[in-house]
Scaffold this motif. Structure first.
Motif, short mmCIF file in Angstrom:
data_model
loop_
_atom_site.label_atom_id
_atom_site.label_comp_id
_atom_site.label_asym_id
_atom_site.label_seq_id
_atom_site.Cartn_x
_atom_site.Cartn_y
_atom_site.Cartn_z
N ALA A 82 0.88 -1.18 0.00
CA ALA A 82 0.00 0.00 0.00
C ALA A 82 0.91 1.22 0.00
O ALA A 82 1.75 1.37 0.87
CB ALA A 82 -0.88 0.00 1.24
N TYR A 83 0.74 2.08 -1.01
CA TYR A 83 1.62 3.24 -1.14
C TYR A 83 0.80 4.47 -1.46
O TYR A 83 -0.19 4.41 -2.19
CB TYR A 83 2.64 2.99 -2.26
CG TYR A 83 3.69 4.06 -2.40
CD1 TYR A 83 4.79 4.09 -1.56
CD2 TYR A 83 3.57 5.06 -3.37
CE1 TYR A 83 5.76 5.08 -1.67
CE2 TYR A 83 4.54 6.06 -3.49
CZ TYR A 83 5.63 6.06 -2.64
OH TYR A 83 6.58 7.04 -2.74
N THR A 95 -0.16 10.26 2.93
CA THR A 95 -0.96 10.05 4.14
C THR A 95 -2.36 10.64 3.93
O THR A 95 -2.49 11.80 3.53
CB THR A 95 -0.30 10.72 5.36
OG1 THR A 95 1.02 10.18 5.51
CG2 THR A 95 -1.08 10.47 6.63
N LYS A 152 -5.15 4.62 1.46
CA LYS A 152 -4.49 3.31 1.41
C LYS A 152 -5.23 2.28 2.25
O LYS A 152 -5.52 1.18 1.81
CB LYS A 152 -3.05 3.44 1.93
CG LYS A 152 -2.13 4.26 1.08
CD LYS A 152 -0.73 4.31 1.68
CE LYS A 152 -0.73 5.06 3.00
NZ LYS A 152 0.61 5.13 3.61
N SER A 153 -5.55 2.67 3.48
CA SER A 153 -6.16 1.73 4.43
C SER A 153 -7.53 1.25 3.96
O SER A 153 -7.92 0.11 4.20
CB SER A 153 -6.29 2.38 5.81
OG SER A 153 -5.03 2.72 6.30
N ILE A 172 -7.02 -1.62 1.42
CA ILE A 172 -6.35 -2.81 1.96
C ILE A 172 -7.13 -3.43 3.12
O ILE A 172 -7.32 -4.64 3.19
CB ILE A 172 -4.92 -2.47 2.41
CG1 ILE A 172 -4.13 -1.87 1.25
CG2 ILE A 172 -4.21 -3.69 2.97
CD1 ILE A 172 -4.03 -2.77 0.03
N GLU A 212 7.13 -3.19 12.81
CA GLU A 212 7.19 -1.79 12.38
C GLU A 212 8.65 -1.42 12.20
O GLU A 212 9.51 -1.80 13.00
CB GLU A 212 6.54 -0.88 13.42
CG GLU A 212 6.59 0.60 13.03
CD GLU A 212 6.02 1.51 14.11
OE1 GLU A 212 4.95 2.09 13.87
OE2 GLU A 212 6.63 1.62 15.18
N HIS A 221 7.01 2.37 8.63
CA HIS A 221 6.54 1.32 7.72
C HIS A 221 6.04 0.15 8.57
O HIS A 221 6.69 -0.23 9.54
CB HIS A 221 7.67 0.83 6.82
CG HIS A 221 8.45 1.92 6.16
ND1 HIS A 221 8.02 2.56 5.03
CD2 HIS A 221 9.62 2.51 6.49
CE1 HIS A 221 8.90 3.48 4.67
NE2 HIS A 221 9.88 3.48 5.55
N THR A 222 4.91 -0.42 8.20
CA THR A 222 4.35 -1.55 8.93
C THR A 222 4.24 -2.76 8.01
O THR A 222 3.79 -2.64 6.87
CB THR A 222 2.95 -1.22 9.48
OG1 THR A 222 3.01 0.03 10.19
CG2 THR A 222 2.47 -2.29 10.44
N ASP A 263 2.47 -1.73 4.56
CA ASP A 263 1.94 -0.36 4.56
C ASP A 263 3.13 0.59 4.64
O ASP A 263 3.73 0.78 5.70
CB ASP A 263 1.00 -0.16 5.75
CG ASP A 263 0.26 1.17 5.69
OD1 ASP A 263 0.54 1.95 4.76
OD2 ASP A 263 -0.57 1.44 6.57
N ASP A 280 -2.29 10.15 12.86
CA ASP A 280 -2.74 9.09 11.97
C ASP A 280 -4.09 8.58 12.48
O ASP A 280 -4.17 8.01 13.56
CB ASP A 280 -1.72 7.95 11.98
CG ASP A 280 -2.08 6.82 11.03
OD1 ASP A 280 -3.21 6.84 10.50
OD2 ASP A 280 -1.24 5.93 10.81
#
Length: 1000
Positions: free
Chosen positions: A124-125, A128, A132-133, A136, A177, A250-251, A279, A501
């Motif tokens: 996922a890119y 912010t 993305k979320s 996914i 992470e 990054h996760t 992510d 976030d």
């Protein structure tokens, strides 16, 4: 018998065909979302269009041609949908792409490949907040790819087990992470405190892996959700404690799917697939992590994964362009240069079937970020990976693990580690110390590998039923714990966290279970907070029947709805609390919430932006957007985003006692040497010892701030070398560098009539304060470069247009300057660029507060054009005056702490402000905290009134003492000591013109 052999041979051939290494391009999908609230408030325009698989981005002002990109999928989700009663977004327009279609295109392939035994990766890119979320993970009934993949995976496992009970299936989950180059296991909180994070090691067959990473068995998507929620909670707590920025992390969520099957008459086979959900950090950060010319541009480790990822993608695209077989290219791919790229080696260039989902904003205000995302996605689609089925006989796998461990044991016994290590770079013998270091590293790698192998062996000895029972027991305990928490929240007040976030907001809840609850980092505190400037006992929360009260401890920094907490204060539902510089919480008041629900009232949702805006407003900023231009709104947003970072930098400076303070400054384009442009938010850093100051642009400050956080974390971790040398210290700025004293604006309209100029022009700084005078002469010249005299009628100009097509010549003379600040009078020089010049003109460097340069240059324009006349008529020439700062002799201030020095500076500011108010001058611009000086005095007077009230109450009750804690509650670190407050008030009372005495 022959028939059986033939059948066995056929199956073997089929298996070999399945395992044949075939290069495949990474699948890339791009999705555009609807406008969000911020974009709607800004009146944003649509710049994204999609036609088939093509994505088109249009320039907001039409200054460049539309840019077109082709991808495997271009998903239009901006409009053309309708929400049903359950909340699902159905297509009304065939163009609209819903979650079902995304799963059919991407998720089905992931599922099919996982069952086939391929490793799969889903990236996922995007910027912010780009969505993305949603693609996914999704939300509510609009489930994203991963939840549906997991649900269908477990559903099919159940079908297979019913059909063949002897087959075994196992799904495990890991969650990590990567932040600041450090790897953390989010499902094992004890590892979050390991200095430097978990180590990344390399296995000869499996490649890079995270040492000591925990894998958790899961039996349903519900159990995956619980584990991921726990990981997100651990991530939120850790990032808040370290003041980490979640958008820079990054996760990676790794699902390992193992199938153990046995066909009739055949040996048992084990098929393994690892599904990686990656992510990536917000793409907008990659473009603004550094500041041009900053010595620490690449200093912060936080930039490393972002920059290396870009280098890896570029290199892999070059490899694909060569068209050579895997391993034959001469292009070096720098996978080893960062933690992220090491762990993504398989996904990007190895054994994996990979899909990338790039999310873009539809709005013109995010054009640059969206274009950057599309360019990145365009490079990714050229990359090819070579995936193979991960399938082997079960007994063979176990045998290989045992053999490998035996081999490692022999090597550790001294039979495999070379005795004579040589220096590969020079060919000679290495030192004994270096030999010992290398041996230790090799042994450490071997032991880690043995542990990994041993874990796998122990795991293989357990039956599927045993593993499932262990997992179900753990999940049941987790469910009971969650149910108990939910019940508490229905009845008790609690604080829930708010994060920049949105995915990390509401993750941490502190239930107020007692009538008195302490907040802080100490052992006695029921609400545990850690991080910058959090005290052992930071605050007291009291519950009195249906009322909740908050009292700040002495020297504790707390704001409530943007205002500093001065005394015991009642809390209400949806109140916003900021503890120190990093902990933002929202109050849930069950009684008020239920009462409002009965009355049909609703509460507006609380967002991060709301909290930062109200803090900015109470700090003296104008946050009203009505009637503002687009540039003014952009300036407001920049202010609101930079302000918490400035507070953070100041808190770190105090904690580390760096004797520096940071202030926000607004700098006009003219103050930056430009005739046009928008006002920019910059940060002024002040040396509290010598009084020297420097201006940093926003990007330079952000870059330095990340390095400050690294420094602070090393200090907290007890690192003896946390304090860095000056050349890499983010707080240090040298006086050897030039600073801008100010600029002078010279109007050149006189030249359009060939009239000379000889004036002293005011030099002003970015605060519009006078910093001296610049003496400038402009002398129009004849063709032979002699001055044009008044009596030269041949050169008389009635209308400037008469000059078009002719030649113009003049001498520009910078004579000198007068009255420059003595503190900035070292190595002083001027620079300017006139008309279409590419490089600036510079005078000599002179050390004096009244420098004489007598610098001159003859300019010729041949022929004169309408464009030149327009420039001379409309645009002032901006001459910048630069100088180096002097270091004043160090006073006793050097022995004071940063906090004490800031207090002294604060008192000096207030005293200066009072003099201006008394003189009827009012406040001036400049650093924005000065605008709040009068408000600070108001607060001081309020504190005096509060203490007086405590005294009066004590007298009324025949008491001779006042509760010390009650007095502590009135005082906060932002204020001066009581005796200082009294002194200011007494001084002002003596002044009959004082306006302070009128404040009540």
């Amino acid at each position: 018998m022959s028939n059986q052999c033939d059948e066995h041979t056929i199956k073997t051939i089929k298996r070999l065909i399945r395992r044949k290494r075939m290069a495949e391009s990474i699948k890339v999908a791009v999705r555009v979302r609807p406008f969000n609230t911020r974009e709607l408030e800004r009146g944003a325009k649509l710049v994204i269009d999609m036609q088939g698989n093509q994505t088109i981005i249009n320039h907001p002002k039409g200054e460049v041609d539309p840019k077109k990109f082709s991808f495997d999928y271009s998903y239009w989700s901006h409009d053309g949908y309708k929400e049903d009663d359950e909340g699902y977004m159905h297509p009304e327009d065939p163009r609209y792409c819903d979650q079902k279609r995304v799963f059919e295109d991407l998720g089905e392939g992931v599922l099919t490949n996982a069952w086939a035994g391929y490793n799969c990766s889903l990236f996922a890119y995007g910027q912010t907040g780009a969505g993305k979320s949603y693609s996914i993970v999704g939300y509510g009934v609009n489930k994203g790819v991963i939840p549906v993949v997991c649900q269908k995976l477990f559903a099919k496992i159940e079908e297979k087990v019913v059909a063949n009970p002897k087959d075994e299936y196992e799904v495990t989950l890991a969650m990590i992470e990567i932040y600041n180059e450090q790897v953390r296991d989010l499902l094992n909180p004890s590892t979050l405190k390991i200095k430097g994070g978990l180590k990344i090691r390399e296995h000869p067959k499996k490649g890079f892996y995270v040492d000591k990473l925990t894998y958790h068995k899961v039996g349903s998507y519900e159990s995956i959700e619980i584990k991921m929620d726990n990981g997100t909670k651990n991530r939120t707590v850790a990032s808040t404690a370290m003041n980490a920025t979640s958008s820079r992390a990054h996760t990676i969520v790794a699902l390992s799917f193992v199938q153990k099957t046995k066909e009739e008459g055949q040996q048992a086979m084990t098929k393994t697939s690892v599904i990686n959900l990656v992510d990536l950090a917000g793409s907008e950060r990659a473009a603004s992590t550094g500041a041009a010319g900053d010595r620490l541009k690449e200093g912060a480790a936080i930039n490393q994964s972002l920059s290396t990822l870009g280098n890896v993608i570029a290199a892999l695209a070059d490899v694909a362009a060569e068209g050579k077989p895997p391993g034959k290219s001469k292009v070096i791919v720098p996978f080893r240069d960062s933690s992220l790229t090491k762990l993504l080696k398989n996904a990007l260039g190895g054994n994996s079937k990979t899909v990338m989902m790039a999310a873009v904003s539809p709005a013109d205000i995010n054009y640059d970020e969206s274009l950057s995302t599309l360019k990145f996605a365009d490079r990714v689609k050229r990359i090819k990976t070579v995936a193979e089925v991960n399938e082997s006989p079960t007994e063979k796998l176990i045998r290989e693990l045992r053999e490998e461990n035996q081999k490692l044991m022999k090597m550790l016994g001294g039979q495999g580690i070379p005795a004579n290590l040589t220096d590969v770079s020079g060919g000679g013998e290495v030192s004994e110390e270096e030999k010992e270091r290398i041996r230790k590293e090799i042994e450490e790698e071997m032991r880690a590998q043995m542990l990994e192998n041993q874990k796998a062996l122990e795991d293989s000895s357990k039956s599927a039923a045993e593993k499932l029972a262990e997992m179900e027991k753990a999940m049941e305990e987790e469910k009971i714990k969650r149910q108990a928490e939910d019940e508490k929240r229905k009845k008790k007040p609690y604080l829930w966290n708010l994060n920049e976030d949105p995915a990390l907001s509401g993750i941490v809840c502190h239930v107020i279970e007692r009538t008195k609850v302490l907040v802080g980092k100490g052992d006695k505190c029921q609400v545990k907070l850690t991080g910058l400037s959090i005290m052992d006992e930071h605050a007291l929360i009291e519950v009195d029947k249906q009322n909740i009260y908050l009292t700040a401890r002495m020297n504790a920094k707390i704001t409530l709805n943007g205002e500093n907490v001065v005394a015991k204060t009642e809390l209400h539902h949806n109140d916003r609390l900021l503890f120190s510089a990093g902990h933002v919480y929202v109050v849930h008041h069950p009684y008020q919430f239920k009462k409002a629900a009965k009355e049909g009232k609703t509460y507006s949702p609380i967002t991060w932006d709301i909290v930062q805006t109200e803090i900015a407003e109470h700090s003296g900023f104008d946050v009203n957007k009505k009637g503002k231009t687009e540039e003014e709104i952009l300036l407001q947003e920049d202010l609101i985003s930079v302000m918490p970072m400035v507070n953070e930098a100041n808190a770190i400076s105090e904690e580390l006692d760096k004797k520096k303070t940071f202030e926000i400054a607004l700098v006009s384009p003219q103050a930056r040497g430009m005739s046009k442009g928008r006002t920019e938010v910059m940060v002024k850093i002040v040396d509290l010892i010598h009084g020297n100051s420097w201006l940093w642009d926003r990007n330079k400050f952000i870059n330095r701030k990340y390095k400050m956080l690294e420094m602070y974390q090393n200090h907290v971790d007890g690192d003896a070398d946390w304090d860095l040398p000056q050349d890499i210290d983010p707080f240090y700025e040298t006086v050897a560098s030039h600073v801008l004293i100010g600029q002078a604006q010279i109007h050149l309209k006189c030249l359009t009539y060939l009239i000379g100029f000889d004036e002293s022009v005011i030099i002003t700084d970015y605060q519009a304060q006078e910093r001296g005078y610049l003496q400038v002469q402009i002398v129009p010249l004849k063709e032979n470069e002699t001055p044009i005299e008044d009596e030269d009628d041949d050169y008389f100009v009635e209308e400037p247009s008469e000059l078009v097509g002719k030649s113009m010549k003049y001498k520009f003379n910078v004579v000198g300057a007068k009255g420059l600040p003595p503190k900035m009078s070292n190595d002083v020089y001027c620079e300017f660029k006139l008309y279409l010049e590419d490089s600036p003109n510079e005078t000599d460097r002179v050390t004096s507060k009244n420098p004489d340069w007598n610098w001159s240059k003859v300019f010729t324009h041949s022929p004169v054009t309408d464009q030149l006349l327009e420039y001379l008529n409309d645009e002032p020439l901006i001459v910048k005056v630069w100088g180096k700062q002097r270091i004043e002799s160090v006073s006793s201030a050097q022995n004071l702490t940063t906090k004490e020095l800031k207090s002294v500076k604060e008192k000096e500011k207030i005293a200066t402000y009072m003099k201006k108010v008394s003189a009827g001058q009012g406040g001036s611009g400049g650093e924005l905290d000065l605008g709040a000086a009068l408000k600070k005095v108001e607060h001081m007077l309020l504190m005096v009134n509060e203490i007086k009230k405590l005294s009066d109450d004590a007298k009324a009750n025949d008491k001779s003492t006042v509760d010390v804690f009650a007095i502590d509650a009135v005082l906060t670190p932002e204020r001066m000591k009581l005796e200082d407050v009294s002194k200011v008030i007494e001084d002002e009372k003596k002044n009959p013109n004082s306006q302070v005495c009128c404040i009540s």
